[in-house]
Scaffold this motif. Sequence first.
Motif, PDB file in Angstrom:
ATOM      1  N   GLN A   1      12.379   0.769   8.695  1.00  0.00           N
ATOM      2  CA  GLN A   1      11.374   1.631   8.083  1.00  0.00           C
ATOM      3  C   GLN A   1      11.645   1.704   6.589  1.00  0.00           C
ATOM      4  O   GLN A   1      12.793   1.863   6.167  1.00  0.00           O
ATOM      5  CB  GLN A   1      11.428   3.036   8.682  1.00  0.00           C
ATOM      6  CG  GLN A   1      10.943   3.054  10.112  1.00  0.00           C
ATOM      7  CD  GLN A   1      10.990   4.440  10.716  1.00  0.00           C
ATOM      8  OE1 GLN A   1      11.637   5.330  10.194  1.00  0.00           O
ATOM      9  NE2 GLN A   1      10.316   4.611  11.822  1.00  0.00           N
ATOM     10  N   VAL A   2      10.580   1.582   5.806  1.00  0.00           N
ATOM     11  CA  VAL A   2      10.706   1.563   4.347  1.00  0.00           C
ATOM     12  C   VAL A   2       9.785   2.627   3.759  1.00  0.00           C
ATOM     13  O   VAL A   2       8.647   2.791   4.225  1.00  0.00           O
ATOM     14  CB  VAL A   2      10.326   0.174   3.788  1.00  0.00           C
ATOM     15  CG1 VAL A   2      10.605   0.099   2.294  1.00  0.00           C
ATOM     16  CG2 VAL A   2      11.095  -0.926   4.524  1.00  0.00           C
ATOM     17  N   PHE A   3      10.284   3.331   2.752  1.00  0.00           N
ATOM     18  CA  PHE A   3       9.514   4.426   2.142  1.00  0.00           C
ATOM     19  C   PHE A   3       8.677   3.889   0.986  1.00  0.00           C
ATOM     20  O   PHE A   3       9.209   3.407  -0.013  1.00  0.00           O
ATOM     21  CB  PHE A   3      10.492   5.504   1.655  1.00  0.00           C
ATOM     22  CG  PHE A   3       9.822   6.755   1.186  1.00  0.00           C
ATOM     23  CD1 PHE A   3       9.030   7.512   2.048  1.00  0.00           C
ATOM     24  CD2 PHE A   3       9.997   7.199  -0.117  1.00  0.00           C
ATOM     25  CE1 PHE A   3       8.429   8.680   1.615  1.00  0.00           C
ATOM     26  CE2 PHE A   3       9.392   8.371  -0.557  1.00  0.00           C
ATOM     27  CZ  PHE A   3       8.606   9.112   0.311  1.00  0.00           C
ATOM     28  N   LYS A   4       7.355   3.982   1.123  1.00  0.00           N
ATOM     29  CA  LYS A   4       6.449   3.326   0.174  1.00  0.00           C
ATOM     30  C   LYS A   4       6.493   3.861  -1.261  1.00  0.00           C
ATOM     31  O   LYS A   4       6.501   3.066  -2.195  1.00  0.00           O
ATOM     32  CB  LYS A   4       5.010   3.376   0.704  1.00  0.00           C
ATOM     33  CG  LYS A   4       4.829   2.566   1.975  1.00  0.00           C
ATOM     34  CD  LYS A   4       3.367   2.327   2.326  1.00  0.00           C
ATOM     35  CE  LYS A   4       2.653   3.567   2.736  1.00  0.00           C
ATOM     36  NZ  LYS A   4       1.465   3.296   3.566  1.00  0.00           N
ATOM     37  N   PRO A   5       6.499   5.188  -1.480  1.00  0.00           N
ATOM     38  CA  PRO A   5       6.391   5.663  -2.869  1.00  0.00           C
ATOM     39  C   PRO A   5       7.512   5.177  -3.796  1.00  0.00           C
ATOM     40  O   PRO A   5       7.345   5.175  -5.010  1.00  0.00           O
ATOM     41  CB  PRO A   5       6.442   7.190  -2.724  1.00  0.00           C
ATOM     42  CG  PRO A   5       5.918   7.451  -1.357  1.00  0.00           C
ATOM     43  CD  PRO A   5       6.417   6.307  -0.519  1.00  0.00           C
ATOM     44  N   LEU A   6       8.655   4.762  -3.237  1.00  0.00           N
ATOM     45  CA  LEU A   6       9.769   4.344  -4.101  1.00  0.00           C
ATOM     46  C   LEU A   6       9.882   2.827  -4.223  1.00  0.00           C
ATOM     47  O   LEU A   6      10.823   2.315  -4.812  1.00  0.00           O
ATOM     48  CB  LEU A   6      11.084   4.949  -3.590  1.00  0.00           C
ATOM     49  CG  LEU A   6      11.139   6.490  -3.644  1.00  0.00           C
ATOM     50  CD1 LEU A   6      12.360   7.014  -2.930  1.00  0.00           C
ATOM     51  CD2 LEU A   6      11.106   6.982  -5.087  1.00  0.00           C
ATOM     52  N   LEU A   7       8.898   2.094  -3.650  1.00  0.00           N
ATOM     53  CA  LEU A   7       8.974   0.628  -3.679  1.00  0.00           C
ATOM     54  C   LEU A   7       8.703   0.043  -5.060  1.00  0.00           C
ATOM     55  O   LEU A   7       9.055  -1.096  -5.325  1.00  0.00           O
ATOM     56  CB  LEU A   7       7.961   0.027  -2.699  1.00  0.00           C
ATOM     57  CG  LEU A   7       8.433  -0.130  -1.253  1.00  0.00           C
ATOM     58  CD1 LEU A   7       7.263  -0.521  -0.372  1.00  0.00           C
ATOM     59  CD2 LEU A   7       9.533  -1.176  -1.145  1.00  0.00           C
ATOM     60  N   ASN A   8       8.036   0.820  -5.923  1.00  0.00           N
ATOM     61  CA  ASN A   8       7.669   0.262  -7.231  1.00  0.00           C
ATOM     62  C   ASN A   8       8.860   0.051  -8.142  1.00  0.00           C
ATOM     63  O   ASN A   8       8.788  -0.723  -9.074  1.00  0.00           O
ATOM     64  CB  ASN A   8       6.665   1.184  -7.939  1.00  0.00           C
ATOM     65  CG  ASN A   8       5.386   1.316  -7.125  1.00  0.00           C
ATOM     66  OD1 ASN A   8       5.066   0.433  -6.333  1.00  0.00           O
ATOM     67  ND2 ASN A   8       4.691   2.425  -7.292  1.00  0.00           N
ATOM     68  N   ASP A   9       9.952   0.783  -7.883  1.00  0.00           N
ATOM     69  CA  ASP A   9      11.111   0.681  -8.757  1.00  0.00           C
ATOM     70  C   ASP A   9      12.051  -0.408  -8.239  1.00  0.00           C
ATOM     71  O   ASP A   9      12.678  -0.245  -7.195  1.00  0.00           O
ATOM     72  CB  ASP A   9      11.831   2.035  -8.800  1.00  0.00           C
ATOM     73  CG  ASP A   9      12.982   2.040  -9.780  1.00  0.00           C
ATOM     74  OD1 ASP A   9      13.482   0.940 -10.141  1.00  0.00           O
ATOM     75  OD2 ASP A   9      13.408   3.138 -10.182  1.00  0.00           O
ATOM     76  N   PRO A  10      12.150  -1.544  -8.966  1.00  0.00           N
ATOM     77  CA  PRO A  10      12.969  -2.667  -8.463  1.00  0.00           C
ATOM     78  C   PRO A  10      14.451  -2.321  -8.354  1.00  0.00           C
ATOM     79  O   PRO A  10      15.196  -3.005  -7.645  1.00  0.00           O
ATOM     80  CB  PRO A  10      12.729  -3.781  -9.492  1.00  0.00           C
ATOM     81  CG  PRO A  10      12.176  -3.097 -10.703  1.00  0.00           C
ATOM     82  CD  PRO A  10      11.492  -1.844 -10.244  1.00  0.00           C
ATOM     83  N   ALA A  11      14.884  -1.231  -9.009  1.00  0.00           N
ATOM     84  CA  ALA A  11      16.305  -0.871  -8.942  1.00  0.00           C
ATOM     85  C   ALA A  11      16.646  -0.167  -7.630  1.00  0.00           C
ATOM     86  O   ALA A  11      17.820  -0.032  -7.284  1.00  0.00           O
ATOM     87  CB  ALA A  11      16.667   0.035 -10.122  1.00  0.00           C
ATOM     88  N   LEU A  12      15.630   0.297  -6.896  1.00  0.00           N
ATOM     89  CA  LEU A  12      15.887   1.063  -5.676  1.00  0.00           C
ATOM     90  C   LEU A  12      15.737   0.205  -4.426  1.00  0.00           C
ATOM     91  O   LEU A  12      15.091  -0.831  -4.439  1.00  0.00           O
ATOM     92  CB  LEU A  12      14.916   2.246  -5.581  1.00  0.00           C
ATOM     93  CG  LEU A  12      14.938   3.236  -6.738  1.00  0.00           C
ATOM     94  CD1 LEU A  12      13.868   4.304  -6.564  1.00  0.00           C
ATOM     95  CD2 LEU A  12      16.319   3.888  -6.864  1.00  0.00           C
ATOM     96  N   SER A  13      16.341   0.672  -3.334  1.00  0.00           N
ATOM     97  CA  SER A  13      16.212  -0.022  -2.060  1.00  0.00           C
ATOM     98  C   SER A  13      15.868   1.017  -0.983  1.00  0.00           C
ATOM     99  O   SER A  13      16.724   1.414  -0.201  1.00  0.00           O
ATOM    100  CB  SER A  13      17.540  -0.714  -1.733  1.00  0.00           C
ATOM    101  OG  SER A  13      17.496  -1.268  -0.451  1.00  0.00           O
ATOM    102  N   PRO A  14      14.593   1.481  -0.957  1.00  0.00           N
ATOM    103  CA  PRO A  14      14.254   2.634  -0.104  1.00  0.00           C
ATOM    104  C   PRO A  14      14.055   2.300   1.384  1.00  0.00           C
ATOM    105  O   PRO A  14      13.054   2.659   1.989  1.00  0.00           O
ATOM    106  CB  PRO A  14      12.961   3.157  -0.732  1.00  0.00           C
ATOM    107  CG  PRO A  14      12.328   1.943  -1.333  1.00  0.00           C
ATOM    108  CD  PRO A  14      13.444   1.031  -1.755  1.00  0.00           C
ATOM    109  N   ILE A  15      15.055   1.623   1.979  1.00  0.00           N
ATOM    110  CA  ILE A  15      14.998   1.342   3.420  1.00  0.00           C
ATOM    111  C   ILE A  15      15.596   2.569   4.111  1.00  0.00           C
ATOM    112  O   ILE A  15      16.776   2.861   3.928  1.00  0.00           O
ATOM    113  CB  ILE A  15      15.811   0.081   3.768  1.00  0.00           C
ATOM    114  CG1 ILE A  15      15.244  -1.124   3.004  1.00  0.00           C
ATOM    115  CG2 ILE A  15      15.807  -0.167   5.277  1.00  0.00           C
ATOM    116  CD1 ILE A  15      16.106  -2.375   3.088  1.00  0.00           C
ATOM    117  N   ILE A  16      14.764   3.303   4.855  1.00  0.00           N
ATOM    118  CA  ILE A  16      15.264   4.574   5.377  1.00  0.00           C
ATOM    119  C   ILE A  16      15.721   4.481   6.827  1.00  0.00           C
ATOM    120  O   ILE A  16      16.204   5.453   7.376  1.00  0.00           O
ATOM    121  CB  ILE A  16      14.232   5.713   5.206  1.00  0.00           C
ATOM    122  CG1 ILE A  16      12.916   5.371   5.884  1.00  0.00           C
ATOM    123  CG2 ILE A  16      14.003   6.003   3.739  1.00  0.00           C
ATOM    124  CD1 ILE A  16      11.898   6.486   5.799  1.00  0.00           C
TER     125      ILE A  16
END
Length: 803
Positions: free
Chosen positions: A241-256
């Motif tokens: 599961q991946v959190f969409k609102p934080l996908l725009n930032d390439p520095a983050l890895s929002p796999i929840i």
Amino acid sequence: MHHVTAHVVWFDDLKRSDVAKVGGKNSSLGEMIQELGRHGVDVPPGFATTSDAYWHFIDENQIRESIGKSIADWTAGKASLSETGAAIRQLFLRADWPAATAAAIIEAYRGLADRAGQPDVSVAVRSSATAEDLPDASFAGQQETFLNIVGETELLQACKRCFASLFTDRAISYRQTKGFDHMKVALSVGIQQMVRSDIGGSGVMFSIDTETGFDKVVLIDAAWGLGENVVQGAVDPDEYQVFKPLLNDPALSPIISKKCGSKTIKMVYGSAEQPTRNVPTSKAERAAYVLSDAEILTLARWATTIERHYGCAMDMEWARDGHSQRLYIVQARPETVQSNRETAVFSSYKIKSKGKTLVKGLSIGDAVVSGQVCLIENARDIGQFVDGSILVTSTTDPDWVPIMKRAAAIVTDHGGRTSHAAIVSRELGLPAVVGTGTATQILHSGQEITVSCAEGDEASIYEGRADYEVQTLDMEDIPATKTKVMLNLANPGAAFRWWRLPADGVGLARMEFVISNAIRIHPMALVNFDSLTDQSAKAEIAELTAGYADKSAYFVDKLAEGLARIAAAFYPQPVIVRMSDFKTNEYAGLLGGAAFEPTEENPMIGFRGASRYYSPRYRDGFALECKAIRKLRNELGFKNVVVMIPFCRSVAEAEKVLDVMAENGLKRGESELQVFVMCEIPSNVILAKQFARHFDGFSIGSNDLTQLTLGVDRDSGELADLFDEQDDAVKWMIRSVIGEAKAAGARIGICGQAPSDHPEFAKFLVECGIDSISVTPDSFIAVKQNVSEAENAKGAAGTAPLG
């Protein structure tokens, strides 16, 4: 320029407005190739036969009348469904290809082979049904797909079998039920270059959480080999599961969330007679994740791009080529269940008492149902199904649908959230438990059981009929309030169920729940793994942390992931995470924990909370908790997480804990980090002014504050009558600390049980001027109404003195 005939159209020349010509699947592939290729979404090339080609085939072979007659005989009761279907399919299979159509298909196939640089390119041949008057009707999963088709003769044969599949027994009865005219539905065949996922992996993804309709996550299922097994639920896939609102930032890895599925089989290429077959997977394949984190993020970004383009939640199929390692989208269509759900009202189920747990699995839906088991192993025996009972079987496919409609709930051994059983249950609004592994061995026909999907991601099946209640909540009835009303959540699995509630964030996320349910191991046993003396605990820990060379990293990853789901449900509202607040006897119950905990006479006021965090006995364990919070905030990107320190007895202790946190990279005020303290000891009230210098806010723990103000053990049955959060002494404490906090400019809320149990207590809190009240989700609406009444009364009375 591609040569376009009336019989064949290249995907490059199709748009989604061409549904009547080539059906939903094929028009969608064309739309993505034309519109989304430039956004990096890769779709394998191909072409489609048009609905004109289908009618031309029927008329050249003069079979229109025979088809109509067969259908008429069936509706008149002169022939059975299976005789009718077989007869019509034979008409297609015995017919000859019109020369022009065959030539057009072969010419396009050669063009595809040239593009691929392979003489006989392997293709997937898929059917896409289209009804002229109702192009968006869902014929999903009813027509055939043929994989790994090689060569011109095989291709023409597969296309003919696609035409015939418009008249499977299932498709005929579906159209009859829905009132479609059989002679107005045509079939378009999509011919697409095969992605070599037989030696790679594949799966399904949704741009929405399929269980709760939570629209900020992408759900991805993945298995080895060709994707058919995932779609049919024949395999238990990995789930990400991946959190969409934080996908725009390439520095983050929002796999929840990442769950490793058992993936016991994979579908691979077979022979010319049987183009695909299933084989067992290796031990290494079962233990490994199919996708890397980078691939998970790429697919999730594609899902959001596709969703944005279509303007609705999407259901997609993806594949990874084992040679090139490239990812592709091979299909996309609108998601139909959650996006059409009635959103203003939802029912909340609460189990009061239950029998012993018989089996667990993944929960689909959020209801509770009691009833009798009807165990059916084989689709041949579905005639034995008893209406209104709970269907238990190993796996379902479209042949099972007629009885699934009549079941009270569905339980399967195999399959994930995107399996056939899961999808059909959601459409029918039935609770289902999939991927139990052993239900068909443990349960038997006639047995009374309760199926509960109301307790989060993990569903349970209990013995006997449980006692439960249902509440209906209507969103329209919830008043807006100035006082923030937040939620107390513990179970990450249930967090998404409440996303539609207009809560102001999470006032208490209990870390202990994640540790005891998802991690299950004492952190010090991971730090000191090599020197553990308890061999059986050591073996169990080794198994749970398989794949982790550094055992401590398992704790950090799993804790960050569990808390991420809670942080995601209400992002960007604040989510207050309380650091671990077990008592020594509870810590000792974790795997490997007994060796690291003292035995205490009175754990309730013993070695707990803040005193542990800087103690040599637990300091290294606390460091892992801090690491997990850092990962949650800095790598996953949940900056809305606030840290809370429990049971902090003195100001000196507060200073020590803040120092230890800073050593572990959590410095108050740095990258917006706020630190709160629980107010649950009289010393927190008496010295509130001094505590306020070290913390950004207070959260009143009314249970412990009552216990320590009145000297009553909150768990004592003998003293139950004396334990009262509404006692005047406790109210004095609460009123005082609210006044002190406000004077010091600190935020103050309450996260104790009192307002949930006594919604009228909320009125007292509002009168005292509290900033926020945090309650259990099921009491949210009652508390919100009480707060609203109190605010209106307070407003009307002007500035009445507190008291």
